[in-house]
Design a protein around this motif. Structure first.
Motif, PDB file in Angstrom:
ATOM      1  N   TYR A 204      -5.246  -2.851 -21.786  1.00  0.00           N
ATOM      2  CA  TYR A 204      -6.284  -1.892 -21.424  1.00  0.00           C
ATOM      3  C   TYR A 204      -7.406  -1.902 -22.451  1.00  0.00           C
ATOM      4  CZ  TYR A 204      -2.909  -0.076 -18.082  1.00  0.00           C
ATOM      5  OH  TYR A 204      -2.026   0.039 -17.035  1.00  0.00           O
ATOM      6  N   LEU A 205      -8.608  -1.662 -21.944  1.00  0.00           N
ATOM      7  CA  LEU A 205      -9.787  -1.577 -22.804  1.00  0.00           C
ATOM      8  C   LEU A 205     -10.073  -0.105 -23.068  1.00  0.00           C
ATOM      9  CD1 LEU A 205     -11.886  -3.507 -24.077  1.00  0.00           C
ATOM     10  CD2 LEU A 205     -13.342  -3.045 -22.094  1.00  0.00           C
ATOM     11  N   ILE A 206     -10.240   0.243 -24.345  1.00  0.00           N
ATOM     12  CA  ILE A 206     -10.464   1.639 -24.716  1.00  0.00           C
ATOM     13  C   ILE A 206     -11.684   1.759 -25.614  1.00  0.00           C
ATOM     14  CG2 ILE A 206      -8.013   2.221 -24.531  1.00  0.00           C
ATOM     15  CD1 ILE A 206      -7.861   2.071 -27.589  1.00  0.00           C
ATOM     16  N   GLU A 207     -12.190   2.988 -25.738  1.00  0.00           N
ATOM     17  CA  GLU A 207     -13.257   3.302 -26.665  1.00  0.00           C
ATOM     18  C   GLU A 207     -12.911   4.581 -27.387  1.00  0.00           C
ATOM     19  OE1 GLU A 207     -17.063   3.561 -24.862  1.00  0.00           O
ATOM     20  OE2 GLU A 207     -17.330   1.406 -24.660  1.00  0.00           O
ATOM     21  N   PRO A 208     -13.272   4.686 -28.683  1.00  0.00           N
ATOM     22  CA  PRO A 208     -13.025   5.947 -29.387  1.00  0.00           C
ATOM     23  C   PRO A 208     -13.707   7.103 -28.678  1.00  0.00           C
ATOM     24  CG  PRO A 208     -13.686   4.204 -30.902  1.00  0.00           C
ATOM     25  CD  PRO A 208     -13.906   3.675 -29.506  1.00  0.00           C
TER      26      PRO A 208
ATOM     27  N   PRO B 208       5.741   9.723 -22.138  1.00  0.00           N
ATOM     28  CA  PRO B 208       4.402   9.144 -22.308  1.00  0.00           C
ATOM     29  C   PRO B 208       4.381   7.685 -21.852  1.00  0.00           C
ATOM     30  CG  PRO B 208       5.072  10.344 -24.268  1.00  0.00           C
ATOM     31  CD  PRO B 208       6.283  10.265 -23.393  1.00  0.00           C
ATOM     32  N   LEU B 209       3.253   7.271 -21.284  1.00  0.00           N
ATOM     33  CA  LEU B 209       3.090   5.902 -20.822  1.00  0.00           C
ATOM     34  C   LEU B 209       2.496   5.086 -21.958  1.00  0.00           C
ATOM     35  CD1 LEU B 209       3.245   3.956 -18.386  1.00  0.00           C
ATOM     36  CD2 LEU B 209       0.907   4.636 -17.827  1.00  0.00           C
ATOM     37  N   LEU B 210       3.211   4.040 -22.402  1.00  0.00           N
ATOM     38  CA  LEU B 210       2.765   3.216 -23.508  1.00  0.00           C
ATOM     39  C   LEU B 210       1.901   2.069 -22.998  1.00  0.00           C
ATOM     40  CD1 LEU B 210       6.027   3.036 -25.654  1.00  0.00           C
ATOM     41  CD2 LEU B 210       4.118   4.640 -25.843  1.00  0.00           C
ATOM     42  N   LEU B 211       0.752   1.869 -23.629  1.00  0.00           N
ATOM     43  CA  LEU B 211      -0.196   0.843 -23.208  1.00  0.00           C
ATOM     44  C   LEU B 211      -0.497  -0.104 -24.355  1.00  0.00           C
ATOM     45  CD1 LEU B 211      -2.863   3.179 -21.530  1.00  0.00           C
ATOM     46  CD2 LEU B 211      -0.789   2.252 -20.471  1.00  0.00           C
ATOM     47  N   ASN B 212      -0.628  -1.379 -24.045  1.00  0.00           N
ATOM     48  CA  ASN B 212      -1.190  -2.335 -24.989  1.00  0.00           C
ATOM     49  C   ASN B 212      -2.703  -2.282 -24.835  1.00  0.00           C
ATOM     50  OD1 ASN B 212       1.304  -3.287 -25.968  1.00  0.00           O
ATOM     51  ND2 ASN B 212       1.518  -4.653 -24.217  1.00  0.00           N
ATOM     52  N   VAL B 213      -3.420  -2.113 -25.922  1.00  0.00           N
ATOM     53  CA  VAL B 213      -4.855  -1.835 -25.840  1.00  0.00           C
ATOM     54  C   VAL B 213      -5.649  -2.667 -26.843  1.00  0.00           C
ATOM     55  CG1 VAL B 213      -4.454   0.536 -25.075  1.00  0.00           C
ATOM     56  CG2 VAL B 213      -4.695   0.068 -27.521  1.00  0.00           C
ATOM     57  N   LYS B 214      -6.932  -2.825 -26.537  1.00  0.00           N
ATOM     58  CA  LYS B 214      -7.908  -3.278 -27.517  1.00  0.00           C
ATOM     59  C   LYS B 214      -9.213  -2.551 -27.218  1.00  0.00           C
ATOM     60  CE  LYS B 214      -9.859  -7.437 -25.332  1.00  0.00           C
ATOM     61  NZ  LYS B 214     -10.094  -8.891 -25.529  1.00  0.00           N
ATOM     62  N   THR B 215     -10.120  -2.525 -28.170  1.00  0.00           N
ATOM     63  CA  THR B 215     -11.346  -1.751 -28.015  1.00  0.00           C
ATOM     64  C   THR B 215     -12.489  -2.642 -27.554  1.00  0.00           C
ATOM     65  OG1 THR B 215     -12.141  -2.124 -30.266  1.00  0.00           O
ATOM     66  CG2 THR B 215     -10.590  -0.302 -29.940  1.00  0.00           C
TER      67      THR B 215
END
Length: 208
Positions: A200-204, A169-176
């Motif tokens: 990376y920017l993520i959304e639920p 799996p590719l591990l990412l540092n994220v915030k929403t």
């Protein structure tokens, strides 16, 4: 020294000198941090959706032959500008044509010859930039993919997520995005990469 300056800014050598000064200013701004390496880079890859456009294919082949598209434009231009300036000043000084139209005309065959010099000088860097592009690839290819939250994250707190790949799996540092919170074990969608923060920017996923 005065003679060199006079020769450099004569009518036949002014363009070559201006190009060299532009390259030097560019690298100076990169060194002091005002610009990054890709600031003045442009996409030289030309695509055509219509069959039979042989001129487009020829243009792409010419760019690839001189390593353009394989390395950044400004990097190539740096290796072109110095020999171009040296040859323009040297040839026109030798022939006494620095203030004549003949000297201006000499600029074109000199420029053509210097393209091959730049190709030769930049060839060792093609592999280096290829490796760098491969290392950068995951930063764009994971955008639009689903990830599993490993550490909680919100708009201000950086968390961690994993994206499934064919291997590990590719591990990412994220915030929403603003107003969202993700907890460990939840699923989210990767929507953007923020190079200034290297995360990376993520959304639920459920909120989309």
């Amino acid at each position: 020294m005065i003679e060199l300056l006079q020769a450099s800014f004569s009518s036949a050598n002014a363009f070559a000198s201006g190009l060299l000064i532009f390259v030097l200013i560019y690298w100076l701004t990169v060194i002091i941090g005002l610009l990054d390496l890709s600031s003045l880079d442009v996409d030289l890859d030309t695509d055509a959706d219509v069959d039979g456009l042989s001129s487009i294919a020829w243009f792409n082949s010419a760019l690839a032959f001189f390593n353009l598209g394989r390395i950044p434009l400004m990097f190539f231009l740096s290796f072109f500008a110095l020999p171009f300036w040296v040859m323009c000043v040297g040839v026109n000084s030798l022939l006494g044509t620095q203030d004549s139209w003949l000297g201006v005309l000499f600029m074109f065959p000199i420029a053509f010859f210097c393209l091959f010099i730049a190709k030769l000088l930049t060839w060792p860097f093609v592999k280096l930039f290829t490796i760098m592009e491969k290392e950068e690839a995951p930063k764009t290819t994971v955008i639009g993919q689903m990830c599993t939250i490993l550490l909680p994250a919100n708009a201000t707190q950086i968390g961690q997520a994993a994206v499934k790949t064919a291997g590990s799996p590719l591990l990412l540092n994220v915030k929403t995005t603003q107003g969202h919170l993700v907890q460990k074990g939840e699923t989210a969608l990767v929507i953007d990469y923020l190079p200034e923060n290297q995360l990376y920017l993520i959304e639920p996923y459920e909120s989309l």
